[in-house]
Design a protein around this motif. Structure first.
Motif, PDB file in Angstrom:
ATOM      1  N   ILE A 190       0.854  -1.188   0.000  1.00  0.00           N
ATOM      2  CA  ILE A 190       0.000   0.000   0.000  1.00  0.00           C
ATOM      3  C   ILE A 190       0.891   1.239   0.000  1.00  0.00           C
ATOM      4  N   PRO A 191       1.271   1.735  -1.186  1.00  0.00           N
ATOM      5  CA  PRO A 191       2.130   2.927  -1.246  1.00  0.00           C
ATOM      6  C   PRO A 191       1.298   4.201  -1.148  1.00  0.00           C
ATOM      7  N   ILE A 192       1.568   5.009  -0.125  1.00  0.00           N
ATOM      8  CA  ILE A 192       0.875   6.285   0.046  1.00  0.00           C
ATOM      9  C   ILE A 192       1.729   7.364  -0.599  1.00  0.00           C
ATOM     10  N   GLU A 193       1.150   8.068  -1.552  1.00  0.00           N
ATOM     11  CA  GLU A 193       1.884   9.134  -2.228  1.00  0.00           C
ATOM     12  C   GLU A 193       1.870  10.359  -1.329  1.00  0.00           C
ATOM     13  N   SER A 194       3.030  10.666  -0.748  1.00  0.00           N
ATOM     14  CA  SER A 194       3.126  11.745   0.226  1.00  0.00           C
ATOM     15  C   SER A 194       4.566  12.222   0.335  1.00  0.00           C
ATOM     16  N   ASN A 195       4.713  13.480   0.706  1.00  0.00           N
ATOM     17  CA  ASN A 195       6.028  14.039   1.008  1.00  0.00           C
ATOM     18  C   ASN A 195       6.250  14.136   2.512  1.00  0.00           C
ATOM     19  N   ASP A 196       5.394  13.484   3.280  1.00  0.00           N
ATOM     20  CA  ASP A 196       5.452  13.517   4.738  1.00  0.00           C
ATOM     21  C   ASP A 196       6.745  12.838   5.215  1.00  0.00           C
ATOM     22  N   PRO A 197       7.703  13.598   5.756  1.00  0.00           N
ATOM     23  CA  PRO A 197       8.962  12.984   6.197  1.00  0.00           C
ATOM     24  C   PRO A 197       8.805  12.107   7.428  1.00  0.00           C
ATOM     25  N   SER A 198       7.687  12.235   8.164  1.00  0.00           N
ATOM     26  CA  SER A 198       7.475  11.419   9.357  1.00  0.00           C
ATOM     27  C   SER A 198       6.759  10.103   9.045  1.00  0.00           C
ATOM     28  N   LEU A 199       6.445   9.869   7.770  1.00  0.00           N
ATOM     29  CA  LEU A 199       5.849   8.609   7.329  1.00  0.00           C
ATOM     30  C   LEU A 199       6.971   7.736   6.775  1.00  0.00           C
ATOM     31  N   ASP A 200       7.243   6.617   7.447  1.00  0.00           N
ATOM     32  CA  ASP A 200       8.308   5.715   7.010  1.00  0.00           C
ATOM     33  C   ASP A 200       7.959   5.060   5.676  1.00  0.00           C
ATOM     34  N   ARG A 201       8.969   4.601   4.980  1.00  0.00           N
ATOM     35  CA  ARG A 201       8.747   3.896   3.712  1.00  0.00           C
ATOM     36  C   ARG A 201       8.116   2.529   3.940  1.00  0.00           C
ATOM     37  N   ARG A 202       8.313   1.964   5.101  1.00  0.00           N
ATOM     38  CA  ARG A 202       7.721   0.678   5.490  1.00  0.00           C
ATOM     39  C   ARG A 202       7.201   0.865   6.924  1.00  0.00           C
ATOM     40  N   HIS A 203       6.051   1.523   7.068  1.00  0.00           N
ATOM     41  CA  HIS A 203       5.605   2.037   8.364  1.00  0.00           C
ATOM     42  C   HIS A 203       4.864   1.006   9.226  1.00  0.00           C
ATOM     43  N   CYS A 204       3.830   0.360   8.673  1.00  0.00           N
ATOM     44  CA  CYS A 204       3.025  -0.559   9.484  1.00  0.00           C
ATOM     45  C   CYS A 204       2.373  -1.616   8.599  1.00  0.00           C
ATOM     46  N   TYR A 205       1.718  -2.575   9.249  1.00  0.00           N
ATOM     47  CA  TYR A 205       0.998  -3.630   8.548  1.00  0.00           C
ATOM     48  C   TYR A 205      -0.471  -3.627   8.965  1.00  0.00           C
ATOM     49  N   ILE A 206      -1.346  -3.912   8.007  1.00  0.00           N
ATOM     50  CA  ILE A 206      -2.730  -4.272   8.312  1.00  0.00           C
ATOM     51  C   ILE A 206      -2.909  -5.675   7.756  1.00  0.00           C
ATOM     52  N   ASN A 207      -3.198  -6.620   8.653  1.00  0.00           N
ATOM     53  CA  ASN A 207      -3.429  -7.997   8.232  1.00  0.00           C
ATOM     54  C   ASN A 207      -4.926  -8.177   8.029  1.00  0.00           C
ATOM     55  N   VAL A 208      -5.291  -8.782   6.898  1.00  0.00           N
ATOM     56  CA  VAL A 208      -6.696  -9.035   6.565  1.00  0.00           C
ATOM     57  C   VAL A 208      -6.871 -10.542   6.434  1.00  0.00           C
ATOM     58  N   LYS A 209      -7.796 -11.096   7.235  1.00  0.00           N
ATOM     59  CA  LYS A 209      -8.068 -12.531   7.140  1.00  0.00           C
ATOM     60  C   LYS A 209      -9.528 -12.791   7.494  1.00  0.00           C
ATOM     61  N   ARG A 210      -9.986 -13.976   7.163  1.00  0.00           N
ATOM     62  CA  ARG A 210     -11.355 -14.376   7.492  1.00  0.00           C
ATOM     63  C   ARG A 210     -11.327 -15.305   8.705  1.00  0.00           C
ATOM     64  N   ASN A 211     -12.316 -15.132   9.593  1.00  0.00           N
ATOM     65  CA  ASN A 211     -12.431 -16.066  10.720  1.00  0.00           C
ATOM     66  C   ASN A 211     -13.251 -17.289  10.273  1.00  0.00           C
ATOM     67  N   LYS A 212     -13.515 -18.202  11.171  1.00  0.00           N
ATOM     68  CA  LYS A 212     -14.225 -19.436  10.809  1.00  0.00           C
ATOM     69  C   LYS A 212     -15.649 -19.175  10.324  1.00  0.00           C
TER      70      LYS A 212
END
Length: 179
Positions: free
Chosen positions: A101-123
Motif C-alpha cells: 500500500i504505497p501512500i503518495e506523500s512528502n510527509d517525512p514522518s511517514l516511514d517507507r515501510r511504516h506498518c501492517y494491516i493484516n486481513v483474514k477471514r475467521n471461521k
C-alpha cells in the motif's frame, strides 16, 4: 486541480481537469527532466471508489477486502487504497520501494515501510483486520493511542490510524460492518 506523475522522474504536474472533456488526450512536458508524455482524460478511479459504485473487474472471483482512505493534508492529496487478504505493508511511496500500500506523500514522518494491516477471514467468514507497527521511527497510532513494538490490535470499520502527519481511515468490505 488534478496531478499527474512524470513516468521518468516521478515529478508531479498539476492541471485543471475542468477545462477538458472526458476522452480528450493531453500532452505534458516535465519541468524537471523535460520528458514528454501524454494522458487521456477519463473518469477518476478515486471518485468511483468514493461513490462506492459497482466496478466490474475483468478477473473472476476478485473479492473486496475493504480499503484505507488517506486523508488529504499539506503533504498529500486524498487517496483510496484497496486492501488484499494477508499482510498489507503500508508506507510512503518511493521509487524502488516494494510495499503493498504505497501512500503518495512528502510527509517525512511517514516511514517507507511504516506498518501492517493484516486481513483474514475467521471461521464464520467475517473479515478481521489487525494493525501492527513495523518498528517505525514516529510510531503508529490508533485513535490517538500509540502501539507498542509487539502490539497486534484488532481494528474495525472507521478506525482512525495516524502514521506521522498522515491520517488513514479503515473502510471495511461491504457487508462486513457490525449492525
Amino acid at each position: 486541480m488534478k496531478r499527474v506523475r512524470c513516468p521518468k522522474c516521478d515529478n508531479f504536474i498539476q492541471f485543471d481537469e475542468t477545462k477538458y472533456k472526458e476522452g480528450q488526450s493531453l500532452v505534458f512536458i516535465c519541468d524537471n527532466c523535460k520528458k514528454q508524455f501524454s494522458i487521456r482524460i477519463g473518469k477518476s478511479k478515486l471518485n468511483a471508489a468514493n461513490r462506492k459504485e459497482e466496478v466490474v473487474d475483468e478477473k473472476e472471483g476478485v473479492q473486496d477486502f475493504g480499503n484505507i482512505l488517506a486523508v488529504e493534508n499539506v503533504f498529500a492529496y486524498k487517496q483510496v487504497l484497496p486492501l488484499h487478504e494477508g499482510d498489507n505493508l503500508i508506507g510512503r511511496r518511493c521509487k524502488g520501494n516494494d510495499i503493498d500500500i504505497p501512500i503518495e506523500s512528502n510527509d517525512p514522518s511517514l516511514d517507507r515501510r511504516h506498518c501492517y494491516i493484516n486481513v483474514k477471514r475467521n471461521k464464520q467468514g467475517k473479515i478481521i483486520y489487525t494493525l501492527r507497527d513495523n518498528d517505525s521511527i514516529t510510531g503508529t497510532f490508533l485513535m490517538n493511542e500509540i502501539l507498542g513494538p509487539k502490539d497486534r490490535v484488532r481494528i474495525e470499520d472507521g478506525a482512525i490510524i495516524t502514521l506521522g502527519a498522515t491520517t488513514l481511515i479503515l473502510r471495511a468490505a461491504e457487508g462486513q460492518t457490525e449492525e
